[in-house]
Write an enzyme that holds these catalytic residues in place. Structure first.
Site, PDB file in Angstrom:
ATOM      1  N   SER A  43      19.336 104.732  17.978  1.00  0.00           N
ATOM      2  CA  SER A  43      19.078 103.323  17.688  1.00  0.00           C
ATOM      3  C   SER A  43      18.267 103.162  16.406  1.00  0.00           C
ATOM      4  CB  SER A  43      18.265 102.703  18.825  1.00  0.00           C
ATOM      5  OG  SER A  43      18.955 102.844  20.034  1.00  0.00           O
ATOM      6  N   GLU A  46      27.835  99.575  15.520  1.00  0.00           N
ATOM      7  CA  GLU A  46      27.331  99.706  14.148  1.00  0.00           C
ATOM      8  C   GLU A  46      27.746 101.079  13.630  1.00  0.00           C
ATOM      9  OE1 GLU A  46      23.165  97.766  12.888  1.00  0.00           O
ATOM     10  OE2 GLU A  46      23.046  98.789  14.807  1.00  0.00           O
ATOM     11  N   ASN A  87      18.821  96.419  15.632  1.00  0.00           N
ATOM     12  CA  ASN A  87      17.472  96.662  16.146  1.00  0.00           C
ATOM     13  C   ASN A  87      16.368  96.329  15.147  1.00  0.00           C
ATOM     14  OD1 ASN A  87      17.869  97.463  18.855  1.00  0.00           O
ATOM     15  ND2 ASN A  87      18.846  99.315  18.079  1.00  0.00           N
ATOM     16  N   HIS A  97      26.748 103.719  16.531  1.00  0.00           N
ATOM     17  CA  HIS A  97      25.755 103.050  17.387  1.00  0.00           C
ATOM     18  C   HIS A  97      26.398 101.985  18.275  1.00  0.00           C
ATOM     19  CE1 HIS A  97      22.010 100.328  17.780  1.00  0.00           C
ATOM     20  NE2 HIS A  97      21.966 101.270  18.689  1.00  0.00           N
TER      21      HIS A  97
HETATM   22  P1  NAD Z   1      18.738 107.487  28.876  1.00  0.00           P
HETATM   23  O1  NAD Z   1      17.328 107.865  29.076  1.00  0.00           O
HETATM   24  O2  NAD Z   1      19.423 106.605  29.867  1.00  0.00           O
HETATM   25  O3  NAD Z   1      19.658 108.810  28.755  1.00  0.00           O
HETATM   26  C1  NAD Z   1      19.362 109.878  27.912  1.00  0.00           C
HETATM   27  C2  NAD Z   1      19.953 111.125  28.541  1.00  0.00           C
HETATM   28  O4  NAD Z   1      19.843 112.195  27.588  1.00  0.00           O
HETATM   29  C3  NAD Z   1      19.221 111.565  29.807  1.00  0.00           C
HETATM   30  O5  NAD Z   1      20.124 111.666  30.886  1.00  0.00           O
HETATM   31  C4  NAD Z   1      18.646 112.931  29.419  1.00  0.00           C
HETATM   32  O6  NAD Z   1      18.621 113.867  30.481  1.00  0.00           O
HETATM   33  C5  NAD Z   1      19.624 113.364  28.328  1.00  0.00           C
HETATM   34  N1  NAD Z   1      19.111 114.430  27.479  1.00  0.00           N
HETATM   35  C6  NAD Z   1      17.849 114.624  27.036  1.00  0.00           C
HETATM   36  N2  NAD Z   1      17.801 115.759  26.293  1.00  0.00           N
HETATM   37  C7  NAD Z   1      19.053 116.273  26.270  1.00  0.00           C
HETATM   38  C8  NAD Z   1      19.624 117.438  25.699  1.00  0.00           C
HETATM   39  N3  NAD Z   1      18.899 118.287  24.989  1.00  0.00           N
HETATM   40  N4  NAD Z   1      20.938 117.664  25.905  1.00  0.00           N
HETATM   41  C9  NAD Z   1      21.686 116.810  26.625  1.00  0.00           C
HETATM   42  N5  NAD Z   1      21.195 115.697  27.213  1.00  0.00           N
HETATM   43  C10 NAD Z   1      19.894 115.433  27.036  1.00  0.00           C
HETATM   44  O7  NAD Z   1      18.813 106.868  27.388  1.00  0.00           O
HETATM   45  P2  NAD Z   1      19.940 105.896  26.798  1.00  0.00           P
HETATM   46  O8  NAD Z   1      19.493 104.490  26.928  1.00  0.00           O
HETATM   47  O9  NAD Z   1      21.275 106.314  27.285  1.00  0.00           O
HETATM   48  O10 NAD Z   1      19.810 106.239  25.234  1.00  0.00           O
HETATM   49  C11 NAD Z   1      20.462 107.350  24.661  1.00  0.00           C
HETATM   50  C12 NAD Z   1      20.567 107.148  23.162  1.00  0.00           C
HETATM   51  O11 NAD Z   1      21.294 105.939  22.912  1.00  0.00           O
HETATM   52  C13 NAD Z   1      19.240 107.023  22.417  1.00  0.00           C
HETATM   53  O12 NAD Z   1      19.358 107.625  21.159  1.00  0.00           O
HETATM   54  C14 NAD Z   1      19.070 105.519  22.285  1.00  0.00           C
HETATM   55  O13 NAD Z   1      18.268 105.151  21.194  1.00  0.00           O
HETATM   56  C15 NAD Z   1      20.509 105.102  22.061  1.00  0.00           C
HETATM   57  N6  NAD Z   1      20.820 103.693  22.396  1.00  0.00           N
HETATM   58  C16 NAD Z   1      20.275 103.100  23.493  1.00  0.00           C
HETATM   59  C17 NAD Z   1      20.582 101.778  23.782  1.00  0.00           C
HETATM   60  C18 NAD Z   1      20.004 101.088  24.995  1.00  0.00           C
HETATM   61  O14 NAD Z   1      20.112  99.864  25.097  1.00  0.00           O
HETATM   62  N7  NAD Z   1      19.429 101.801  25.937  1.00  0.00           N
HETATM   63  C19 NAD Z   1      21.467 101.060  22.966  1.00  0.00           C
HETATM   64  C20 NAD Z   1      22.038 101.717  21.865  1.00  0.00           C
HETATM   65  C21 NAD Z   1      21.703 103.032  21.591  1.00  0.00           C
END
Ligand code: NAD
Length: 291
Positions: free
Chosen positions: A119, A152, A190, A140
């Site tokens: 993000s 994005e 963001n 993204h």
């Molecule tokens: P989340 O916490 O729901 O999931 C993240 C997952 O990554 C977890 O299941 C964790 O176990 C896993 N993980 C951690 N280290 C790892 C590794 N070394 N190898 C494999 N898996 C690993 O988080 P999320 O909301 O799904 O966010 C994930 C990404 O997406 C982030 O970069 C976040 O910025 C981005 N994002 C989030 C949103 C949102 O609204 N939550 C929107 C757009 C982008």
């Protein structure tokens, strides 16, 4: 280049959503996570989300079954090696993302495109530590992925046109719309959204309003479909804080300082919906404001 298979790293809320839409569009998906429980739960969660689309008449049971059969969960990151495109959607921490790409590199085909769903973290910096900065970019998605129309696309300083075109083609095949952003902290959505959420937390911290009045004000007074605190819970307060820190450090402007109350919620492990408590408590039948 033609993309047929995609490796998704991270089976959290975003990784699951990304696997969901890719599989429905016909891509073969390899999904991995370091947490065995997250990986084991993923097919069931994705299936239930597809069931909602079936209930709305947007999908048939046969489409769901075919799509679910295209998603292969694996605990081994190296198994993603033969895919054409990697979408990294692991926890929003830069060192985790660097480590994932470093571990993946020896197993990849030379032409595999690397992308991150980050993000806020610099695409150029993530790319610079790989052997293929020209084949690296930001991909993204918005949350929830199956519902939100926008993706994005972020070019790092070295991203080449063929890589951009290939990712653009994937967005089109998903039936989504892309917006192109330059690689500056938090990109477009963001950069604008997070300071608003952070300001809502400041309003709560300073007692300008409570959780209910702040969310209601923005829903009814600014016509936002969700209040900012409700939305923060939905995104994940750890993710919101991580993005504010990237804005604060990356742009060196005090207007981006994360609200101490946001820090406090994250310290408490009250991360929003995913931990069943954030600005609202989700453990009962209906969400209850925590302040
Ligand atoms: P989340 O916490 O729901 O999931 C993240 C997952 O990554 C977890 O299941 C964790 O176990 C896993 N993980 C951690 N280290 C790892 C590794 N070394 N190898 C494999 N898996 C690993 O988080 P999320 O909301 O799904 O966010 C994930 C990404 O997406 C982030 O970069 C976040 O910025 C981005 N994002 C989030 C949103 C949102 O609204 N939550 C929107 C757009 C982008």
């Amino acid at each position: 280049m033609a993309i047929g298979s995609v490796g998704v790293v991270g089976a959290g809320q975003m990784g699951n959503g990304i696997a969901h839409v890719l599989a429905l569009a016909g891509y073969e998906v390899l999904l991995t996570d370091v947490r065995e429980d997250a990986l084991a739960a993923a097919p069931g969660l994705i299936g239930r989300n597809m069931d909602r689309q079936i209930a709305r008449g947007a999908l048939t049971a046969a489409d769901r079954d075919a799509a679910l059969a295209r998603i292969v969960p694996t605990a081994r990151l190296a198994d993603l090696g033969p895919t054409d495109l990697i979408i990294e959607a692991a926890t929003e921490r830069e060192e985790i993302k660097h480590r994932i790409f470093a571990e993946l590199l020896p197993h990849l085909k030379p032409e595999t495109i690397l992308t991150s769903n980050t993000s806020s973290i610099s695409i150029t910096r993530l790319a610079s530590r790989t052997d293929r900065p020209e084949k690296f970019m930001g991909f993204h998605f918005m949350n929830p992925v199956p519902v939100m129309q926008l993706v994005e696309l972020i070019r790092g300083i070295a991203t080449d046109q063929a890589t951009f075109d290939a990712c653009h083609g994937v967005v089109e095949r998903l039936g989504k719309t892309s917006a192109t952003a330059e690689d500056y902290p938090a990109f477009i959505v963001n950069r604008i959204l997070m300071p608003m959420i952070n300001e809502a937390v400041y309003a709560l911290y300073e007692g300008v309003g409570n959780v209910h009045s702040i969310d209601q004000s923005m829903r009814l007074g600014a016509n936002h479909p969700m209040g900012p605190l409700e939305l923060a819970d939905f995104i994940g307060l750890d993710t919101c804080l991580a993005i504010m820190n990237v804005l604060h450090e990356g742009l060196a402007d005090t207007k981006y300082r994360p609200c101490p109350l946001l820090v406090k919620y994250v310290e408490a492990g009250w991360l929003g919906r995913k931990t069943r408590r954030g600005f609202y408590d989700y453990r009962g039948e209906a969400p209850v404001p925590t302040r």
